[in-house]
Design a protein around this motif. Structure first.
Motif, PDB file in Angstrom:
ATOM      1  N   LEU A 151       0.852  -1.182   0.000  1.00 22.15           N
ATOM      2  CA  LEU A 151       0.000   0.000   0.000  1.00 22.15           C
ATOM      3  C   LEU A 151       0.889   1.233   0.000  1.00 22.15           C
ATOM      4  CD1 LEU A 151      -2.412  -1.100   2.888  1.00 22.15           C
ATOM      5  CD2 LEU A 151      -2.641  -1.562   0.453  1.00 22.15           C
ATOM      6  N   VAL A 152       0.382   2.280  -0.606  1.00 26.83           N
ATOM      7  CA  VAL A 152       1.071   3.561  -0.561  1.00 26.83           C
ATOM      8  C   VAL A 152      -0.004   4.640  -0.608  1.00 26.83           C
ATOM      9  CG1 VAL A 152       1.430   3.725  -3.073  1.00 26.83           C
ATOM     10  CG2 VAL A 152       2.956   4.965  -1.523  1.00 26.83           C
ATOM     11  N   ARG A 153       0.179   5.671   0.170  1.00 29.02           N
ATOM     12  CA  ARG A 153      -0.762   6.790   0.136  1.00 29.02           C
ATOM     13  C   ARG A 153      -0.395   7.715  -1.012  1.00 29.02           C
ATOM     14  NH1 ARG A 153      -1.550   9.865   5.262  1.00 29.02           N
ATOM     15  NH2 ARG A 153      -3.369  10.525   4.061  1.00 29.02           N
ATOM     16  N   ALA A 154      -1.389   8.165  -1.736  1.00 28.73           N
ATOM     17  CA  ALA A 154      -1.152   9.085  -2.851  1.00 28.73           C
ATOM     18  C   ALA A 154      -0.367  10.297  -2.370  1.00 28.73           C
ATOM     19  CB  ALA A 154      -2.479   9.503  -3.486  1.00 28.73           C
ATOM     20  N   GLY A 155      -0.666  10.769  -1.192  1.00 27.99           N
ATOM     21  CA  GLY A 155       0.008  11.934  -0.636  1.00 27.99           C
ATOM     22  C   GLY A 155       1.466  11.691  -0.269  1.00 27.99           C
ATOM     23  N   GLU A 156       1.900  10.434  -0.295  1.00 28.17           N
ATOM     24  CA  GLU A 156       3.279  10.088   0.052  1.00 28.17           C
ATOM     25  C   GLU A 156       4.101   9.679  -1.171  1.00 28.17           C
ATOM     26  OE1 GLU A 156       4.497  10.386   3.167  1.00 28.17           O
ATOM     27  OE2 GLU A 156       2.555  11.138   3.818  1.00 28.17           O
ATOM     28  N   LEU A 157       3.498   9.722  -2.363  1.00 32.86           N
ATOM     29  CA  LEU A 157       4.210   9.300  -3.572  1.00 32.86           C
ATOM     30  C   LEU A 157       5.477  10.121  -3.827  1.00 32.86           C
ATOM     31  CD1 LEU A 157       1.310   8.553  -6.060  1.00 32.86           C
ATOM     32  CD2 LEU A 157       2.903   6.908  -5.038  1.00 32.86           C
ATOM     33  N   GLY A 158       5.511  11.349  -3.358  1.00 36.24           N
ATOM     34  CA  GLY A 158       6.685  12.193  -3.530  1.00 36.24           C
ATOM     35  C   GLY A 158       7.921  11.649  -2.845  1.00 36.24           C
ATOM     36  N   GLY A 159       7.745  10.641  -1.992  1.00 33.53           N
ATOM     37  CA  GLY A 159       8.876   9.959  -1.368  1.00 33.53           C
ATOM     38  C   GLY A 159       9.589   9.024  -2.336  1.00 33.53           C
ATOM     39  N   LEU A 160       9.046   8.905  -3.538  1.00 29.84           N
ATOM     40  CA  LEU A 160       9.628   8.072  -4.590  1.00 29.84           C
ATOM     41  C   LEU A 160       9.959   8.942  -5.790  1.00 29.84           C
ATOM     42  CD1 LEU A 160       6.919   5.253  -4.614  1.00 29.84           C
ATOM     43  CD2 LEU A 160       9.221   5.042  -3.669  1.00 29.84           C
TER      44      LEU A 160
END
Length: 138
Positions: A97-106
Motif C-alpha cells: 500500500l502507498v498513500r497518494a500523498g506520500e508518492l513524492g517519497g519516490l
C-alpha cells in the motif's frame, strides 16, 4: 539527470502505458488497473485497517500495488525510507500500500519500476516475456 518526484498522475500514466491494460471501476468509481482480468494497481476506498494513528481517520488516498513475491513486499515495507506499507488485512497478500500523498517519497522511475513489476507479476507468461524482450530486460 535524476528522475523527478512521483505524482498520482504517474500511477495512471505508467499503469495505462503497459500493454493489454483495461481499467475497471471499483464500487466507488475508483480505478482498478487490470491485465488479463487480473488487478495489478487499484485505488482503494477508505477502509478501517488504514488510518491516521493520531486522529483515527481512515486514509482516503490508499493505492494498492501488487508485488512479485513476499520478499519483494518485505523489502518495500521494511525500508524506512520507503513510503510503502501494509496492514494486517493484507497479510499473505502479494501487494503493498502507498498513500497518494506520500508518492513524492519516490522518484517517478522508482514508482514506474514498482508498477511495471506489478504488471509483470499479473500478466500471462507470454505477455510478460514479450514485454521484457521488447525492453531488452530478458
Amino acid at each position: 539527470m535524476p528522475s523527478r518526484r512521483a505524482k498520482v498522475a504517474d500511477v495512471h500514466e505508467v499503469a495505462l502505458g503497459m500493454p493489454h491494460v483495461t481499467v475497471e471501476k471499483g464500487g466507488s468509481g475508483n480505478p482498478v488497473y487490470q491485465v488479463g482480468g487480473k488487478s495489478f494497481v487499484f485505488f482503494r476506498t477508505p477502509r478501517p485497517d488504514a488510518f491516521d494513528p493520531d486522529t483515527g481517520e481512515r486514509y482516503d488516498d490508499v493505492i494498492v500495488i501488487w508485488v512479485p513475491s513476499e520478499d519483494d513486499k518485505l523489502a518495500l515495507v521494511e525500508d524506512e525510507r520507503s513510503p510503502f506499507f501494509s496492514t494486517p488485512h493484507f497479510d499473505g497478500h502479494l501487494s503493498v500500500l502507498v498513500r497518494a500523498g506520500e508518492l513524492g517519497g519516490l522518484s517517478r522511475q522508482e514508482l514506474a519500476e514498482v508498477i511495471q513489476d506489478a504488471w509483470l507479476s499479473r500478466a500471462s507468461k507470454r505477455r510478460a516475456t514479450t514485454w521484457l524482450e521488447e525492453h531488452r530486460l530478458a
